[in-house]
Design a protein around this motif. Structure first.
Motif, PDB file in Angstrom:
ATOM      1  N   LEU A  74     -52.985 -10.724 -12.692  1.00 16.71           N
ATOM      2  CA  LEU A  74     -54.101  -9.842 -13.031  1.00 16.71           C
ATOM      3  C   LEU A  74     -53.614  -8.467 -13.470  1.00 16.71           C
ATOM      4  O   LEU A  74     -54.138  -7.882 -14.430  1.00 16.71           O
ATOM      5  CB  LEU A  74     -55.049  -9.699 -11.826  1.00 16.71           C
ATOM      6  N   LEU A  75     -52.597  -7.947 -12.780  1.00 18.79           N
ATOM      7  CA  LEU A  75     -52.062  -6.642 -13.149  1.00 18.79           C
ATOM      8  C   LEU A  75     -51.426  -6.693 -14.524  1.00 18.79           C
ATOM      9  O   LEU A  75     -51.630  -5.797 -15.356  1.00 18.79           O
ATOM     10  CB  LEU A  75     -51.047  -6.169 -12.098  1.00 18.79           C
ATOM     11  N   HIS A  76     -50.670  -7.744 -14.806  1.00 19.32           N
ATOM     12  CA  HIS A  76     -50.042  -7.878 -16.121  1.00 19.32           C
ATOM     13  C   HIS A  76     -51.103  -7.943 -17.211  1.00 19.32           C
ATOM     14  O   HIS A  76     -50.949  -7.346 -18.286  1.00 19.32           O
ATOM     15  CB  HIS A  76     -49.151  -9.113 -16.153  1.00 19.32           C
ATOM     16  N   ALA A  77     -52.195  -8.643 -16.934  1.00 16.02           N
ATOM     17  CA  ALA A  77     -53.281  -8.753 -17.911  1.00 16.02           C
ATOM     18  C   ALA A  77     -53.971  -7.409 -18.136  1.00 16.02           C
ATOM     19  O   ALA A  77     -54.597  -7.189 -19.174  1.00 16.02           O
ATOM     20  CB  ALA A  77     -54.293  -9.796 -17.457  1.00 16.02           C
ATOM     21  N   ALA A  78     -53.860  -6.495 -17.165  1.00 18.05           N
ATOM     22  CA  ALA A  78     -54.510  -5.187 -17.274  1.00 18.05           C
ATOM     23  C   ALA A  78     -53.730  -4.215 -18.153  1.00 18.05           C
ATOM     24  O   ALA A  78     -54.230  -3.135 -18.486  1.00 18.05           O
ATOM     25  CB  ALA A  78     -54.700  -4.587 -15.887  1.00 18.05           C
ATOM     26  N   ALA A  79     -52.500  -4.570 -18.527  1.00 19.18           N
ATOM     27  CA  ALA A  79     -51.700  -3.675 -19.381  1.00 19.18           C
ATOM     28  C   ALA A  79     -52.476  -3.360 -20.658  1.00 19.18           C
ATOM     29  O   ALA A  79     -53.038  -4.248 -21.286  1.00 19.18           O
ATOM     30  CB  ALA A  79     -50.356  -4.321 -19.711  1.00 19.18           C
ATOM     31  N   GLY A  80     -52.512  -2.076 -20.998  1.00 21.25           N
ATOM     32  CA  GLY A  80     -53.224  -1.648 -22.192  1.00 21.25           C
ATOM     33  C   GLY A  80     -54.675  -1.279 -21.934  1.00 21.25           C
ATOM     34  O   GLY A  80     -55.361  -0.814 -22.844  1.00 21.25           O
ATOM     35  N   THR A  81     -55.165  -1.496 -20.704  1.00 18.17           N
ATOM     36  CA  THR A  81     -56.545  -1.155 -20.372  1.00 18.17           C
ATOM     37  C   THR A  81     -56.567   0.025 -19.411  1.00 18.17           C
ATOM     38  O   THR A  81     -55.567   0.311 -18.734  1.00 18.17           O
ATOM     39  CB  THR A  81     -57.279  -2.340 -19.720  1.00 18.17           C
ATOM     40  N   ARG A  82     -57.682   0.720 -19.355  1.00 21.00           N
ATOM     41  CA  ARG A  82     -57.864   1.881 -18.478  1.00 21.00           C
ATOM     42  C   ARG A  82     -56.672   2.824 -18.607  1.00 21.00           C
ATOM     43  O   ARG A  82     -56.151   3.022 -19.692  1.00 21.00           O
ATOM     44  CB  ARG A  82     -58.099   1.434 -17.041  1.00 21.00           C
ATOM     45  N   THR A  83     -56.215   3.401 -17.474  1.00 17.59           N
ATOM     46  CA  THR A  83     -55.008   4.218 -17.521  1.00 17.59           C
ATOM     47  C   THR A  83     -53.923   3.534 -16.701  1.00 17.59           C
ATOM     48  O   THR A  83     -54.226   2.734 -15.804  1.00 17.59           O
ATOM     49  CB  THR A  83     -55.239   5.632 -16.942  1.00 17.59           C
ATOM     50  N   VAL A  84     -52.676   3.866 -16.996  1.00 16.45           N
ATOM     51  CA  VAL A  84     -51.558   3.289 -16.252  1.00 16.45           C
ATOM     52  C   VAL A  84     -51.685   3.661 -14.774  1.00 16.45           C
ATOM     53  O   VAL A  84     -51.517   2.818 -13.886  1.00 16.45           O
ATOM     54  CB  VAL A  84     -50.210   3.771 -16.832  1.00 16.45           C
ATOM     55  N   VAL A  85     -51.999   4.920 -14.511  1.00 13.02           N
ATOM     56  CA  VAL A  85     -52.108   5.378 -13.123  1.00 13.02           C
ATOM     57  C   VAL A  85     -53.221   4.633 -12.393  1.00 13.02           C
ATOM     58  O   VAL A  85     -53.036   4.186 -11.257  1.00 13.02           O
ATOM     59  CB  VAL A  85     -52.330   6.909 -13.063  1.00 13.02           C
ATOM     60  N   ALA A  86     -54.365   4.463 -13.025  1.00  5.94           N
ATOM     61  CA  ALA A  86     -55.477   3.753 -12.377  1.00  5.94           C
ATOM     62  C   ALA A  86     -55.095   2.319 -12.058  1.00  5.94           C
ATOM     63  O   ALA A  86     -55.405   1.801 -10.961  1.00  5.94           O
ATOM     64  CB  ALA A  86     -56.718   3.783 -13.263  1.00  5.94           C
ATOM     65  N   ASN A  87     -54.409   1.657 -12.967  1.00  8.13           N
ATOM     66  CA  ASN A  87     -53.974   0.275 -12.717  1.00  8.13           C
ATOM     67  C   ASN A  87     -52.980   0.206 -11.566  1.00  8.13           C
ATOM     68  O   ASN A  87     -53.052  -0.701 -10.725  1.00  8.13           O
ATOM     69  CB  ASN A  87     -53.358  -0.325 -13.984  1.00  8.13           C
ATOM     70  N   ILE A  88     -52.064   1.162 -11.514  1.00 10.78           N
ATOM     71  CA  ILE A  88     -51.073   1.192 -10.433  1.00 10.78           C
ATOM     72  C   ILE A  88     -51.750   1.455  -9.092  1.00 10.78           C
ATOM     73  O   ILE A  88     -51.441   0.808  -8.082  1.00 10.78           O
ATOM     74  CB  ILE A  88     -49.995   2.266 -10.711  1.00 10.78           C
ATOM     75  N   VAL A  89     -52.682   2.391  -9.069  1.00 11.32           N
ATOM     76  CA  VAL A  89     -53.392   2.708  -7.821  1.00 11.32           C
ATOM     77  C   VAL A  89     -54.125   1.474  -7.297  1.00 11.32           C
ATOM     78  O   VAL A  89     -54.061   1.148  -6.109  1.00 11.32           O
ATOM     79  CB  VAL A  89     -54.362   3.890  -8.025  1.00 11.32           C
TER      80      VAL A  89
END
Length: 199
Positions: A74-89
Motif C-alpha cells: 500500500l505504501l509503495h502504491a502511494a508513491a506520487g500521491t499526497r506528500t512524501v511526509v504525509a505518506n511516511i507519517v
C-alpha cells in the motif's frame, strides 16, 4: 475439523492472546501461562503446536512481518500521491502500533528469540523489514522526482525507523505520539532531500 484449519485457528487464538497480554502487562508479563490463560486454552495447547515458548514467540514475530507485506504494498502504491511526509507519517503510525512496539522490546531483550529470528543481514527483526518497506517507498519517490536524485533511501529509512522507534517506545505503554510530532520528525529527516529537489 481438518488439522490445517484447526492449527490456523489455534495459532490465531494464541497470537491474539499474546497481543492482549503484551498490551496489558508488557513484555515482562508475556509468559506461556499468561498466553494460554488469556486464550482460555489448556497450557499444553501451546506446546503441542510449538517446540517451546521462544518458538511460539518467533512465529508471532514472523506473523507480524508477514502482515507488514500488505502495508508495504500500500505504501509503495502511494508513491506520487499526497506528500512524501504525509505518506511516511501514516506508514510509521500504522507500523508502530502498541503490539509491534512491545514486540520490538521483547526481541531486543530475549537473546534466544533474537537468535532464532536473526537474518544474515543482521539488525532487529521487524524494524529491519520496516526499514526495507520505507527504502522501497523512498526509492519510488526518488524515481518520480519527488525527492532528490542522489537521496540515499536506505540511510533515510534507517534514520526514520530509528527515530520513530525511540519516539514510540519512549511513551507510556499503549500511548502514541501526536501526529504533529511524527510530521516534525519525518520533515526533519527528509528536509534536505525534499529542499534540494526544488533547487
Amino acid at each position: 475439523m481438518p488439522t490445517g484449519v484447526h492449527l490456523r485457528d489455534v495459532r490465531k487464538q494464541l497470537f491474539d492472546a499474546a497481543g492482549r497480554v503484551l498490551l496489558r502487562d508488557g513484555p515482562n508479563g508475556l509468559t506461556s501461562r499468561a498466553v494460554t490463560t488469556e486464550a482460555d486454552v489448556a497450557k499444553g495447547v501451546l506446546h503441542r503446536h510449538f517446540a517451546d515458548f521462544d518458538d511460539f514467540l518467533a512465529d508471532l514475530v514472523r506473523d507480524r512481518i508477514t502482515r507488514l507485506a500488505d502495508q508495504a504494498a500500500l505504501l509503495h502504491a502511494a508513491a506520487g500521491t499526497r506528500t512524501v511526509v504525509a505518506n511516511i507519517v501514516d506508514a510509521l503510525t500504522e507500523f508502530f502500533d502498541p503490539v509491534t512496539v512491545a514486540l520490538a522490546s521483547l526481541i531486543f531483550f530475549r537473546d534466544e528469540l533474537r537468535a532464532r529470528l536473526r537474518r544474515t543481514a543482521g539488525g532487529l527483526p521487524l524494524l529491519v523489514e520496516a526499514g526495507e518497506m520505507l527504502t522501497t517507498y523512498l526509492s519510488a519517490e526518488r524515481e518520480q522526482g519527488r525527492i532528490a536524485a542522489d537521496a540515499e533511501a536506505e540511510s533515510l529509512s534507517l534514520s526514520l525507523i530509528g527515530a520513530a522507534h525511540l519516539l514510540f517506545a519512549g511513551r507510556r505503554r499503549n500511548t502514541r505520539p501526536a501526529p504533529e510530532e511524527l510530521t516534525k520528525l519525518a520533515g526533519t529527516v527528509l528536509a534536505d532531500v525534499l529542499q534540494r529537489r526544488l533547487l
